[in-house]
Scaffold this active site. Structure first.
Site, PDB file in Angstrom:
ATOM      1  CB  CYS A   1      -0.962   0.013   1.187  1.00  0.00           C
ATOM      2  SG  CYS A   1      -2.264  -1.225   1.019  1.00  0.00           S
TER       3      CYS A   1
ATOM      4  CD  GLU B   1      -8.136   1.668   2.626  1.00  0.00           C
ATOM      5  OE1 GLU B   1      -7.582   0.564   2.414  1.00  0.00           O
ATOM      6  OE2 GLU B   1      -7.503   2.670   2.957  1.00  0.00           O
TER       7      GLU B   1
ATOM      8  CG  HIS C   1     -13.044  10.824  -9.854  1.00  0.00           C
ATOM      9  ND1 HIS C   1     -14.305  10.545  -9.372  1.00  0.00           N
ATOM     10  CD2 HIS C   1     -12.791   9.915 -10.811  1.00  0.00           C
ATOM     11  CE1 HIS C   1     -14.799   9.517 -10.026  1.00  0.00           C
ATOM     12  NE2 HIS C   1     -13.894   9.099 -10.914  1.00  0.00           N
TER      13      HIS C   1
END
Length: 125
Positions: A22, A107, A66
């Protein structure tokens, strides 16, 4: 009584203070759940769902959707995102009859955090 509203947003991040996969740039379709604790007002509502949607869109989604979250939150773990969302919303949703109770940041379908405005400082171990 609890009022619950769910949102989704897409964003990229990487965990700069983490060693593992990650730490590389990657993205998620996040699920955000906002929970208010309150009592219905004279109209029979804790808060109008449309009003809550407008607040969350303005204070959170317009900034995170975004986006590259690292530009907004230094170490954008799910935990830190949840705290940031809480800080954006807490005063804006507070009414005489209700308050922000909980923020959930997911997530993935199976990995998320729940934050209720508490800090670890002052907690007994």
């Amino acid at each position: 009584m609890f009022l619950i509203k769910e949102f989704k947003f897409d964003a990229a991040h990487n965990l700069v203070s983490y060693k593992g996969k990650c730490e590389k740039l990657h993205g998620h379709t996040y699920r955000l759940v906002v929970v208010l604790d309150g009592v219905p007002d004279r109209e029979g509502m804790i808060m109008d769902f449309l009003e809550l949607k407008e607040i969350v869109n303005e204070k959170v989604l317009k900034k995170l959707d975004h986006s590259y979250i690292n530009d907004i939150i230094k170490q954008p773990s799910a935990e830190n995102i949840a705290v940031w969302v809480w800080e954006q919303l807490e005063k804006s949703v507070r009414r005489e009859n209700c308050r922000l109770y909980e923020v959930q940041v997911w997530e993935t379908a199976t990995s998320g955090v729940v934050y209720r405005g508490e800090s670890l400082e002052g907690r007994s171990k």
